[in-house]
Design a protein around this motif. Structure first.
Motif, PDB file in Angstrom:
ATOM      1  N   THR A 269      57.234  35.424  35.753  1.00 42.07           N
ATOM      2  CA  THR A 269      58.481  35.754  36.432  1.00 42.07           C
ATOM      3  C   THR A 269      58.214  36.123  37.887  1.00 42.07           C
ATOM      4  OG1 THR A 269      58.347  38.122  35.929  1.00 42.07           O
ATOM      5  CG2 THR A 269      59.372  36.685  34.264  1.00 42.07           C
ATOM      6  N   ALA A 270      59.287  36.100  38.672  1.00 42.68           N
ATOM      7  CA  ALA A 270      59.163  36.530  40.062  1.00 42.68           C
ATOM      8  C   ALA A 270      58.743  37.994  40.133  1.00 42.68           C
ATOM      9  CB  ALA A 270      60.483  36.314  40.792  1.00 42.68           C
ATOM     10  N   GLY A 271      59.201  38.788  39.177  1.00 41.63           N
ATOM     11  CA  GLY A 271      58.795  40.185  39.140  1.00 41.63           C
ATOM     12  C   GLY A 271      57.302  40.348  38.916  1.00 41.63           C
ATOM     13  N   GLU A 272      56.727  39.524  38.055  1.00 40.28           N
ATOM     14  CA  GLU A 272      55.285  39.584  37.813  1.00 40.28           C
ATOM     15  C   GLU A 272      54.499  39.133  39.048  1.00 40.28           C
ATOM     16  OE1 GLU A 272      54.777  38.850  33.023  1.00 40.28           O
ATOM     17  OE2 GLU A 272      55.417  37.157  34.271  1.00 40.28           O
ATOM     18  N   VAL A 273      55.006  38.111  39.719  1.00 44.15           N
ATOM     19  CA  VAL A 273      54.364  37.670  40.966  1.00 44.15           C
ATOM     20  C   VAL A 273      54.405  38.792  41.993  1.00 44.15           C
ATOM     21  CG1 VAL A 273      54.568  36.103  42.935  1.00 44.15           C
ATOM     22  CG2 VAL A 273      54.821  35.224  40.601  1.00 44.15           C
ATOM     23  N   LEU A 274      55.540  39.448  42.092  1.00 43.02           N
ATOM     24  CA  LEU A 274      55.689  40.521  43.066  1.00 43.02           C
ATOM     25  C   LEU A 274      54.704  41.653  42.801  1.00 43.02           C
ATOM     26  CD1 LEU A 274      57.143  42.072  45.312  1.00 43.02           C
ATOM     27  CD2 LEU A 274      58.788  42.839  43.576  1.00 43.02           C
ATOM     28  N   GLU A 276      51.869  41.675  41.277  1.00 42.26           N
ATOM     29  CA  GLU A 276      50.493  41.298  41.571  1.00 42.26           C
ATOM     30  C   GLU A 276      50.264  41.151  43.069  1.00 42.26           C
ATOM     31  OE1 GLU A 276      46.430  39.880  40.646  1.00 42.26           O
ATOM     32  OE2 GLU A 276      47.836  41.519  40.248  1.00 42.26           O
ATOM     33  N   ALA A 277      51.261  40.646  43.786  1.00 41.14           N
ATOM     34  CA  ALA A 277      51.125  40.539  45.238  1.00 41.14           C
ATOM     35  C   ALA A 277      51.024  41.919  45.875  1.00 41.14           C
ATOM     36  CB  ALA A 277      52.305  39.772  45.829  1.00 41.14           C
ATOM     37  N   LEU A 278      51.785  42.876  45.375  1.00 43.45           N
ATOM     38  CA  LEU A 278      51.717  44.241  45.887  1.00 43.45           C
ATOM     39  C   LEU A 278      50.338  44.857  45.624  1.00 43.45           C
ATOM     40  CD1 LEU A 278      55.223  45.542  44.770  1.00 43.45           C
ATOM     41  CD2 LEU A 278      54.461  45.254  47.131  1.00 43.45           C
ATOM     42  N   ARG A 279      49.763  44.556  44.482  1.00 40.48           N
ATOM     43  CA  ARG A 279      48.429  45.072  44.188  1.00 40.48           C
ATOM     44  C   ARG A 279      47.379  44.354  45.016  1.00 40.48           C
ATOM     45  NH1 ARG A 279      43.790  43.765  42.296  1.00 40.48           N
ATOM     46  NH2 ARG A 279      44.479  41.620  41.991  1.00 40.48           N
ATOM     47  N   TRP A 280      47.458  43.055  45.065  1.00 41.98           N
ATOM     48  CA  TRP A 280      46.413  42.215  45.661  1.00 41.98           C
ATOM     49  C   TRP A 280      46.308  42.401  47.176  1.00 41.98           C
ATOM     50  CZ3 TRP A 280      46.614  37.325  48.422  1.00 41.98           C
ATOM     51  CH2 TRP A 280      45.396  36.635  48.423  1.00 41.98           C
ATOM     52  N   ASP A 281      47.435  42.594  47.833  1.00 40.63           N
ATOM     53  CA  ASP A 281      47.416  42.758  49.293  1.00 40.63           C
ATOM     54  C   ASP A 281      48.592  43.643  49.687  1.00 40.63           C
ATOM     55  OD1 ASP A 281      46.686  42.544  51.913  1.00 40.63           O
ATOM     56  OD2 ASP A 281      47.207  40.432  52.144  1.00 40.63           O
ATOM     57  N   SER A 282      48.427  44.933  49.508  1.00 41.93           N
ATOM     58  CA  SER A 282      49.524  45.883  49.692  1.00 41.93           C
ATOM     59  C   SER A 282      49.955  45.978  51.149  1.00 41.93           C
ATOM     60  CB  SER A 282      49.088  47.274  49.216  1.00 41.93           C
ATOM     61  OG  SER A 282      50.068  48.232  49.538  1.00 41.93           O
ATOM     62  N   PRO A 283      51.267  45.933  51.414  1.00 39.26           N
ATOM     63  CA  PRO A 283      51.722  46.179  52.788  1.00 39.26           C
ATOM     64  C   PRO A 283      51.489  47.637  53.201  1.00 39.26           C
ATOM     65  CG  PRO A 283      53.588  45.988  51.303  1.00 39.26           C
ATOM     66  CD  PRO A 283      52.383  45.601  50.514  1.00 39.26           C
ATOM     67  N   ASP A 326      39.697  40.954  42.916  1.00 41.54           N
ATOM     68  CA  ASP A 326      39.948  40.074  44.057  1.00 41.54           C
ATOM     69  C   ASP A 326      40.711  38.810  43.676  1.00 41.54           C
ATOM     70  OD1 ASP A 326      38.668  41.787  45.844  1.00 41.54           O
ATOM     71  OD2 ASP A 326      36.710  40.924  45.427  1.00 41.54           O
ATOM     72  N   ARG A 327      40.917  38.593  42.390  1.00 44.59           N
ATOM     73  CA  ARG A 327      41.704  37.439  41.933  1.00 44.59           C
ATOM     74  C   ARG A 327      43.189  37.744  42.017  1.00 44.59           C
ATOM     75  NH1 ARG A 327      40.627  34.933  36.257  1.00 44.59           N
ATOM     76  NH2 ARG A 327      42.175  33.495  37.141  1.00 44.59           N
ATOM     77  N   PHE A 328      43.965  36.773  42.456  1.00 46.94           N
ATOM     78  CA  PHE A 328      45.414  36.872  42.446  1.00 46.94           C
ATOM     79  C   PHE A 328      45.896  36.275  41.134  1.00 46.94           C
ATOM     80  CE2 PHE A 328      49.590  34.881  43.467  1.00 46.94           C
ATOM     81  CZ  PHE A 328      50.291  36.045  43.760  1.00 46.94           C
ATOM     82  N   LEU A 329      46.354  37.120  40.226  1.00 46.10           N
ATOM     83  CA  LEU A 329      46.672  36.678  38.876  1.00 46.10           C
ATOM     84  C   LEU A 329      47.965  37.335  38.396  1.00 46.10           C
ATOM     85  CD1 LEU A 329      45.681  34.948  36.513  1.00 46.10           C
ATOM     86  CD2 LEU A 329      44.428  36.944  35.668  1.00 46.10           C
ATOM     87  N   PRO A 330      49.117  36.758  38.740  1.00 51.86           N
ATOM     88  CA  PRO A 330      50.389  37.317  38.269  1.00 51.86           C
ATOM     89  C   PRO A 330      50.451  37.387  36.755  1.00 51.86           C
ATOM     90  CG  PRO A 330      50.753  35.698  40.003  1.00 51.86           C
ATOM     91  CD  PRO A 330      49.295  35.599  39.626  1.00 51.86           C
ATOM     92  N   GLY A 331      51.024  38.478  36.270  1.00 49.79           N
ATOM     93  CA  GLY A 331      51.128  38.679  34.830  1.00 49.79           C
ATOM     94  C   GLY A 331      49.917  39.338  34.227  1.00 49.79           C
ATOM     95  N   ARG A 332      48.987  39.819  35.044  1.00 49.78           N
ATOM     96  CA  ARG A 332      47.758  40.402  34.512  1.00 49.78           C
ATOM     97  C   ARG A 332      48.021  41.688  33.730  1.00 49.78           C
ATOM     98  NH1 ARG A 332      43.188  41.889  37.442  1.00 49.78           N
ATOM     99  NH2 ARG A 332      43.420  40.298  39.073  1.00 49.78           N
TER     100      ARG A 332
END
Length: 402
Positions: A269-274, A276-283, A326-332
């Motif tokens: 889902t878009a929520g899962e992508v979000l 993981e993106a927040l974790r992987w490269d936090s603003p 360091d892996r970008f893995l939505p839904g982890r």
């Protein structure tokens, strides 16, 4: 010898090798060049954010000239003595947060989905679905600002004026001693904000920040000056990180085509992508804290008045907490990231930001399909990091083009 040099060329583009090296060597490191403790391990970062009794958020707590200058600004500037939500702690923080917390509850946020989709359609629809699209200026930044102002309940005719007024108040609080025009500009700006708040409260829309804040003023829970600073802080603090979160998530998807394909296929889902993106490269790259007393953190002795830089970005990639960080893995799934903070200062606007960003990612995938990045330029500071410019090019499976 261990050093932390975020000013070096290349750090802004990819800080993670530097943060990993520092985390492995000294998870709590004294940086003489920054005059602060740099905290990179997840456990130590979490502890510093949770323990508001020992590690406060108010920059006036810092020992020496830095803290004294903050206090001097507050004494001299209009609304300067009113606390800022993000810098308050304890009972004061709970009181201020309680004045507007209902406006960020699940019911209030759920009522914003239609508004958010409409704003995205309006902004993204200004360009062709087949042409390159500059995401930051074309969608991310205006969406963040407009969503916040609409949730405030501010009349759209006042949006531009409100943003300028909020900047004037905050500029005076930060740099007012160096600019003789800052104080009168802030006073006039505060009057504008109070007028906008009064007009919004009269409209009577339930669930808005203005409605909740007006009620809190009537009940004597907050003063007019505190209401101004609440609106200024909420109106400015979250917009940059929210916009940068959308840019980072889009960049991550474009550079991980299999994960973008999983989103397009509905496997994630878009929520899962979000998340993981927040974790992987936090603003939210780092968060400052200040020692209220002598304390121990990660085996190091912190002295009263010393500043800490809680490196959220490093904590979110700590291999002691996240597998293959360091892996970008939505839904982890797994442990929580710290991009919205934790504890008393957990981001008030997180529910609105999550809803807004997830919807935006859904719409990006629908409109631009398997898009790619044509141009990206990063910017920001040591505290907030992300893209200043990001041009995406539509790809296959663009629903708007069949």
């Amino acid at each position: 010898m261990v050093f932390f040099r975020p000013e070096r060329p290349g750090y802004g583009d990819d800080p993670y090798p530097e943060l990993a090296r520092l985390r492995a060597a000294e998870p709590v490191h004294w940086s003489a060049n920054l005059g602060a403790w740099v905290v990179t391990g997840y456990d130590a970062c979490e502890q510093a954010l949770l323990d508001a009794e020992r590690f406060g958020a108010d920059p006036a707590l810092e020992a020496g000239p830095a803290g004294e200058r903050v206090a001097a600004h507050r004494r001299a500037m209009p609304f300067g003595e009113a606390p800022v939500l993000g810098h308050a702690d304890g009972a004061e923080h709970a009181r201020l947060r309680g004045a507007v917390s209902r406006a960020f509850g699940a019911r209030a946020i759920a009522g914003r989905e239609t508004d958010i989709r409409g704003l995205i359609g309006e902004l993204a629809g200004r360009g062709s679905a087949r042409a390159p699209f500059e995401l930051m200026g074309g969608l991310a930044r205006p969406l963040a600002a407009m969503t916040a102002l609409r949730h405030f309940g501010i009349d759209p005719a006042r949006w531009e004026g409100f943003h300028g007024a909020a900047l004037a108040v905050m500029r005076a609080r930060v740099d007012g001693l160096d600019d003789p025009a800052a104080a009168p500009a802030a006073a006039a700006a505060g009057s504008f904000i109070l007028e906008a708040l009064a007009d919004a409260a009269e409209d009577g829309e339930e669930g808005t920040v203005a409605a909740e804040l007006a009620g809190a003023i009537d009940r004597g829970e907050v003063s007019a000056a505190e209401a101004v600073m609440l609106l200024v802080h909420i109106g400015l603090a979250g917009n940059g990180p929210t916009a940068m979160a959308l840019g980072t998530a889009a960049w991550a998807l474009a550079h991980h085509p299999p994960e973008l394909a999983r989103l397009l296929d509905g496997e994630v889902t878009a929520g899962e992508v979000l998340e993981e993106a927040l974790r992987w490269d936090s603003p939210a790259h780092s968060v400052p804290r200040f020692a209220r007393e002598d304390a121990e953190l990660g085996g190091r002795r912190i002295r009263r008045g010393q500043r800490l830089l809680v490196m959220v970005a490093a904590a979110n990639r700590d291999p002691a907490r996240f597998e293959e960080p360091d892996r970008f893995l939505p839904g982890r799934g797994g442990p929580r990231h710290l991009s919205f903070g934790v504890g008393p200062h957990y981001c008030l606007g997180a529910p609105l930001a999550r809803a807004e960003l997830a919807i935006a990612l859904e719409e990006l995938a629908r409109r631009f399909g398997a898009f790619r990045v044509a141009e990206g330029r990063r910017g920001g500071t040591l505290q907030v990091r992300g893209f200043e410019r990001l041009v995406i090019v539509p790809g296959e499976r663009n629903e708007l083009e069949g």
